[in-house]
Design a protein around this motif. Structure first.
Motif, PDB file in Angstrom:
ATOM      1  N   ARG A   1      45.872  39.370  33.404  1.00  0.00           N
ATOM      2  CA  ARG A   1      45.766  39.407  34.844  1.00  0.00           C
ATOM      3  C   ARG A   1      45.079  38.148  35.341  1.00  0.00           C
ATOM      4  O   ARG A   1      44.150  37.660  34.741  1.00  0.00           O
ATOM      5  CB  ARG A   1      44.952  40.619  35.306  1.00  0.00           C
ATOM      6  CG  ARG A   1      45.655  41.936  35.040  1.00  0.00           C
ATOM      7  CD  ARG A   1      44.777  43.081  35.541  1.00  0.00           C
ATOM      8  NE  ARG A   1      44.467  42.899  36.957  1.00  0.00           N
ATOM      9  CZ  ARG A   1      45.235  43.326  37.940  1.00  0.00           C
ATOM     10  NH1 ARG A   1      46.368  43.937  37.681  1.00  0.00           N
ATOM     11  NH2 ARG A   1      44.872  43.142  39.198  1.00  0.00           N
ATOM     12  N   SER A   2      45.560  37.631  36.457  1.00  0.00           N
ATOM     13  CA  SER A   2      44.919  36.464  37.046  1.00  0.00           C
ATOM     14  C   SER A   2      43.875  36.849  38.072  1.00  0.00           C
ATOM     15  O   SER A   2      43.094  36.026  38.503  1.00  0.00           O
ATOM     16  CB  SER A   2      45.971  35.572  37.723  1.00  0.00           C
ATOM     17  OG  SER A   2      46.652  36.315  38.732  1.00  0.00           O
ATOM     18  N   GLY A   3      43.868  38.137  38.518  1.00  0.00           N
ATOM     19  CA  GLY A   3      42.929  38.596  39.541  1.00  0.00           C
ATOM     20  C   GLY A   3      41.613  39.024  38.937  1.00  0.00           C
ATOM     21  O   GLY A   3      41.336  38.815  37.750  1.00  0.00           O
ATOM     22  N   PRO A   4      40.790  39.646  39.731  1.00  0.00           N
ATOM     23  CA  PRO A   4      39.476  40.098  39.280  1.00  0.00           C
ATOM     24  C   PRO A   4      39.599  41.111  38.152  1.00  0.00           C
ATOM     25  O   PRO A   4      40.526  41.912  38.106  1.00  0.00           O
ATOM     26  CB  PRO A   4      38.871  40.731  40.537  1.00  0.00           C
ATOM     27  CG  PRO A   4      39.653  40.167  41.667  1.00  0.00           C
ATOM     28  CD  PRO A   4      41.017  39.913  41.136  1.00  0.00           C
ATOM     29  N   GLN A   5      38.654  41.095  37.256  1.00  0.00           N
ATOM     30  CA  GLN A   5      38.647  41.980  36.115  1.00  0.00           C
ATOM     31  C   GLN A   5      37.833  43.232  36.404  1.00  0.00           C
ATOM     32  O   GLN A   5      37.012  43.248  37.300  1.00  0.00           O
ATOM     33  CB  GLN A   5      38.052  41.240  34.912  1.00  0.00           C
ATOM     34  CG  GLN A   5      38.866  40.012  34.525  1.00  0.00           C
ATOM     35  CD  GLN A   5      40.324  40.360  34.220  1.00  0.00           C
ATOM     36  OE1 GLN A   5      40.582  41.221  33.389  1.00  0.00           O
ATOM     37  NE2 GLN A   5      41.254  39.734  34.915  1.00  0.00           N
ATOM     38  N   PRO A   6      38.075  44.282  35.599  1.00  0.00           N
ATOM     39  CA  PRO A   6      37.304  45.515  35.822  1.00  0.00           C
ATOM     40  C   PRO A   6      35.818  45.278  35.660  1.00  0.00           C
ATOM     41  O   PRO A   6      35.390  44.439  34.882  1.00  0.00           O
ATOM     42  CB  PRO A   6      37.838  46.470  34.742  1.00  0.00           C
ATOM     43  CG  PRO A   6      39.164  45.894  34.335  1.00  0.00           C
ATOM     44  CD  PRO A   6      39.058  44.420  34.532  1.00  0.00           C
TER      45      PRO A   6
ATOM     46  N   PRO B   1      33.735  40.747  42.096  1.00  0.00           N
ATOM     47  CA  PRO B   1      34.110  40.015  43.301  1.00  0.00           C
ATOM     48  C   PRO B   1      34.053  40.960  44.491  1.00  0.00           C
ATOM     49  O   PRO B   1      34.354  42.130  44.374  1.00  0.00           O
ATOM     50  CB  PRO B   1      35.554  39.585  43.004  1.00  0.00           C
ATOM     51  CG  PRO B   1      35.658  39.591  41.515  1.00  0.00           C
ATOM     52  CD  PRO B   1      34.749  40.683  41.037  1.00  0.00           C
ATOM     53  N   LEU B   2      33.674  40.453  45.643  1.00  0.00           N
ATOM     54  CA  LEU B   2      33.517  41.155  46.911  1.00  0.00           C
ATOM     55  C   LEU B   2      32.079  41.549  47.194  1.00  0.00           C
ATOM     56  O   LEU B   2      31.751  41.854  48.317  1.00  0.00           O
ATOM     57  CB  LEU B   2      34.364  42.438  46.996  1.00  0.00           C
ATOM     58  CG  LEU B   2      35.850  42.332  46.733  1.00  0.00           C
ATOM     59  CD1 LEU B   2      36.416  43.747  46.636  1.00  0.00           C
ATOM     60  CD2 LEU B   2      36.563  41.593  47.826  1.00  0.00           C
ATOM     61  N   LEU B   3      31.213  41.579  46.160  1.00  0.00           N
ATOM     62  CA  LEU B   3      29.883  42.098  46.389  1.00  0.00           C
ATOM     63  C   LEU B   3      28.917  41.071  46.940  1.00  0.00           C
ATOM     64  O   LEU B   3      27.899  41.425  47.496  1.00  0.00           O
ATOM     65  CB  LEU B   3      29.307  42.672  45.080  1.00  0.00           C
ATOM     66  CG  LEU B   3      29.908  43.989  44.632  1.00  0.00           C
ATOM     67  CD1 LEU B   3      29.143  44.493  43.427  1.00  0.00           C
ATOM     68  CD2 LEU B   3      29.867  45.018  45.737  1.00  0.00           C
TER      69      LEU B   3
ATOM     70  N   LEU C   1      42.582  45.538  47.530  1.00  0.00           N
ATOM     71  CA  LEU C   1      41.783  45.926  46.378  1.00  0.00           C
ATOM     72  C   LEU C   1      42.690  46.246  45.197  1.00  0.00           C
ATOM     73  O   LEU C   1      43.666  46.967  45.332  1.00  0.00           O
ATOM     74  CB  LEU C   1      40.932  47.152  46.708  1.00  0.00           C
ATOM     75  CG  LEU C   1      39.820  46.971  47.735  1.00  0.00           C
ATOM     76  CD1 LEU C   1      39.115  48.299  47.959  1.00  0.00           C
ATOM     77  CD2 LEU C   1      38.839  45.928  47.286  1.00  0.00           C
ATOM     78  N   SER C   2      42.315  45.716  44.058  1.00  0.00           N
ATOM     79  CA  SER C   2      43.033  46.059  42.840  1.00  0.00           C
ATOM     80  C   SER C   2      42.569  47.428  42.360  1.00  0.00           C
ATOM     81  O   SER C   2      41.491  47.885  42.730  1.00  0.00           O
ATOM     82  CB  SER C   2      42.762  45.012  41.760  1.00  0.00           C
ATOM     83  OG  SER C   2      41.405  45.102  41.327  1.00  0.00           O
ATOM     84  N   PRO C   3      43.336  48.107  41.533  1.00  0.00           N
ATOM     85  CA  PRO C   3      42.878  49.393  40.980  1.00  0.00           C
ATOM     86  C   PRO C   3      41.553  49.270  40.247  1.00  0.00           C
ATOM     87  O   PRO C   3      40.734  50.181  40.291  1.00  0.00           O
ATOM     88  CB  PRO C   3      44.010  49.792  40.033  1.00  0.00           C
ATOM     89  CG  PRO C   3      45.225  49.111  40.582  1.00  0.00           C
ATOM     90  CD  PRO C   3      44.717  47.810  41.138  1.00  0.00           C
ATOM     91  N   GLN C   4      41.331  48.129  39.570  1.00  0.00           N
ATOM     92  CA  GLN C   4      40.072  47.958  38.851  1.00  0.00           C
ATOM     93  C   GLN C   4      38.891  47.855  39.811  1.00  0.00           C
ATOM     94  O   GLN C   4      37.821  48.403  39.554  1.00  0.00           O
ATOM     95  CB  GLN C   4      40.137  46.704  37.963  1.00  0.00           C
ATOM     96  CG  GLN C   4      41.027  46.847  36.753  1.00  0.00           C
ATOM     97  CD  GLN C   4      42.494  46.611  37.096  1.00  0.00           C
ATOM     98  OE1 GLN C   4      42.814  46.242  38.232  1.00  0.00           O
ATOM     99  NE2 GLN C   4      43.384  46.831  36.137  1.00  0.00           N
ATOM    100  N   GLN C   5      39.085  47.149  40.919  1.00  0.00           N
ATOM    101  CA  GLN C   5      38.010  47.033  41.897  1.00  0.00           C
ATOM    102  C   GLN C   5      37.709  48.392  42.533  1.00  0.00           C
ATOM    103  O   GLN C   5      36.540  48.760  42.712  1.00  0.00           O
ATOM    104  CB  GLN C   5      38.399  46.026  42.980  1.00  0.00           C
ATOM    105  CG  GLN C   5      38.407  44.587  42.483  1.00  0.00           C
ATOM    106  CD  GLN C   5      39.006  43.640  43.506  1.00  0.00           C
ATOM    107  OE1 GLN C   5      39.896  44.021  44.249  1.00  0.00           O
ATOM    108  NE2 GLN C   5      38.504  42.424  43.538  1.00  0.00           N
ATOM    109  N   LEU C   6      38.760  49.141  42.846  1.00  0.00           N
ATOM    110  CA  LEU C   6      38.551  50.449  43.445  1.00  0.00           C
ATOM    111  C   LEU C   6      37.922  51.401  42.441  1.00  0.00           C
ATOM    112  O   LEU C   6      37.107  52.261  42.794  1.00  0.00           O
ATOM    113  CB  LEU C   6      39.876  51.003  43.956  1.00  0.00           C
ATOM    114  CG  LEU C   6      39.784  52.170  44.949  1.00  0.00           C
ATOM    115  CD1 LEU C   6      38.894  51.803  46.118  1.00  0.00           C
ATOM    116  CD2 LEU C   6      41.165  52.560  45.424  1.00  0.00           C
ATOM    117  N   GLU C   7      38.282  51.256  41.168  1.00  0.00           N
ATOM    118  CA  GLU C   7      37.671  52.068  40.117  1.00  0.00           C
ATOM    119  C   GLU C   7      36.167  51.816  40.058  1.00  0.00           C
ATOM    120  O   GLU C   7      35.356  52.743  39.918  1.00  0.00           O
ATOM    121  CB  GLU C   7      38.310  51.740  38.766  1.00  0.00           C
ATOM    122  CG  GLU C   7      37.723  52.480  37.585  1.00  0.00           C
ATOM    123  CD  GLU C   7      38.063  53.970  37.617  1.00  0.00           C
ATOM    124  OE1 GLU C   7      37.308  54.750  37.032  1.00  0.00           O
ATOM    125  OE2 GLU C   7      39.081  54.319  38.232  1.00  0.00           O
TER     126      GLU C   7
END
Length: 361
Positions: free
Chosen positions: A43-48, A83-85, A105-111
């Motif tokens: 993934r290129s986006g934010p990680q869990p 990311p976002l915090l 929001l990615s699923p990992q960010q929402l998780e």
């Protein structure tokens, strides 16, 4: 340690449970999957967001009366990269300031944002516990309003904890985002009950005087007559704490001065007599308290004062017009209970049924 959650058949109708399933229904996401054990992510986006392992040696914070005021997770669990915090070390919390944009929001960010600890604490709870205002503001910007009202294993919301830990800015931010002010914890206490018990006047002001943003929390107005499991409304608690500024604040915002507590029917004036604080008795009388209010057993405040030998308070009540001949269910008058009944009937006054008789010239 937190108490075990009640089963479905044992739950009290007036209490609420958080539950992981309720969060999953809010997220509408599948069960989380484990990240690969090794190797770079595709993934290129934010990680869990990953959590450090718990250590068995870390103590749980408790206050003087044993109430849990901290999670079993260390404060470092709030500073993992997400990311976002923004800066989790920030100390300023200004509810009126612009909040982060939600974006996609990615699923990992929402998780990560909808994480629940084994104590039932959400990230919102943990942000309050660990005094991380940047995390709290991010949660308030990104999470649905329903998440703010999730209760942990002790039935505490994040608003309960913010008041318990005397964080008025966090209280203000939560109220503005529509956090419920009527939910009750395992003792039946709302956040305002906790503010009165802890004598946190600034938090009480935020709960009473702040208003949710348009469209939020319209059904969550404060119920000042709501009683906890001990039958006490907020005014009763403030009176027992002998905190006149809190009492004045509650009365200014609509508390019923003659409301009876749920066990024996005492009003705030009865409780003020029991504190033996004459200034509280005078304050309530000046605020309009009914001087001859009855308990369930028929006792008035003057019965209590006379029975306890409180001469100065008895005089104050008599000066306010208390009837010294009213009888309780035991057929006793305040005069019967007084050590010296003549103190309730001054010789320079003529009384009929306990009321002074005024003669014209």
């Amino acid at each position: 340690m937190s108490e075990a959650r009640k089963g479905p058949d044992e739950a009290d109708e007036s209490q609420y449970d958080s539950g992981i399933e309720s969060l999953r229904s809010l997220r509408s996401l599948p069960e989380p999957t484990l990240a690969p054990a090794s190797g770079p992510s595709e993934r290129s986006g934010p990680q869990p967001w990953t959590h450090p392992p718990r250590t068995s040696t870390e103590p749980q914070k408790e206050d003087a009366d044993g109430e849990r005021a901290d999670s079993t997770y260390s404060s470092s669990s709030l500073t993992e990269p997400l990311p976002l915090l923004g800066d989790p070390e920030a100390k300023d919390l200004t509810p009126g300031s612009p909040l982060p944009s939600a974006g996609a929001l990615s699923p990992q960010q929402l998780e990560a944002l909808t994480y629940i600890s084994e104590d039932g604490d959400t990230l919102v709870h943990l942000a309050v516990i660990h005094e991380a205002p940047a995390v709290l503001l991010c949660c308030l910007a990104l999470l649905p309003q329903e998440v703010l009202d999730i209760q942990n294993n002790l039935y505490q919301t994040a608003l309960h904890l913010a008041v318990h830990l005397d964080q008025p800015k966090a209280v203000q931010a939560l109220v503005m985002k529509g956090a419920s002010r009527v939910l009750q914890d395992r003792h039946g206490d709302t956040a305002l009950h906790v503010a009165c018990q802890r004598q946190h006047l600034a938090c009480a002001r935020c709960l009473l005087e702040e208003h949710p943003e348009p469209g939020r929390g319209l059904s969550n107005s404060v119920d000042l007559q709501l009683q906890n499991w001990q039958g006490l409304a907020c005014l009763h608690i403030a009176t027992l704490q002998r905190n006149q500024p809190l009492m004045e604040l509650l009365l200014q915002n609509g508390a019923d001065i003659d409301a009876q507590e749920g066990t024996s029917g005492k009003t705030a004036l009865h409780l003020a007599v029991e504190t033996q604080e004459r200034s509280l008795v005078q304050f309530l009388l000046q605020a309009g308290a009914r001087v001859d209010a009855r308990m369930l057993n028929g006792c008035t405040p003057l019965h209590l004062a006379a029975g306890r030998g409180l001469g100065s308070i008895s005089s104050t009540l008599c000066e306010a017009g208390a009837d010294s001949l009213l009888r309780n269910v035991e057929d006793e008058t305040p005069q019967d209970l007084a050590e010296n009944p003549f103190t309730l009937l001054p010789f320079d006054d003529l009384k009929i049924s306990g009321k002074p008789l005024l003669c014209a010239d």
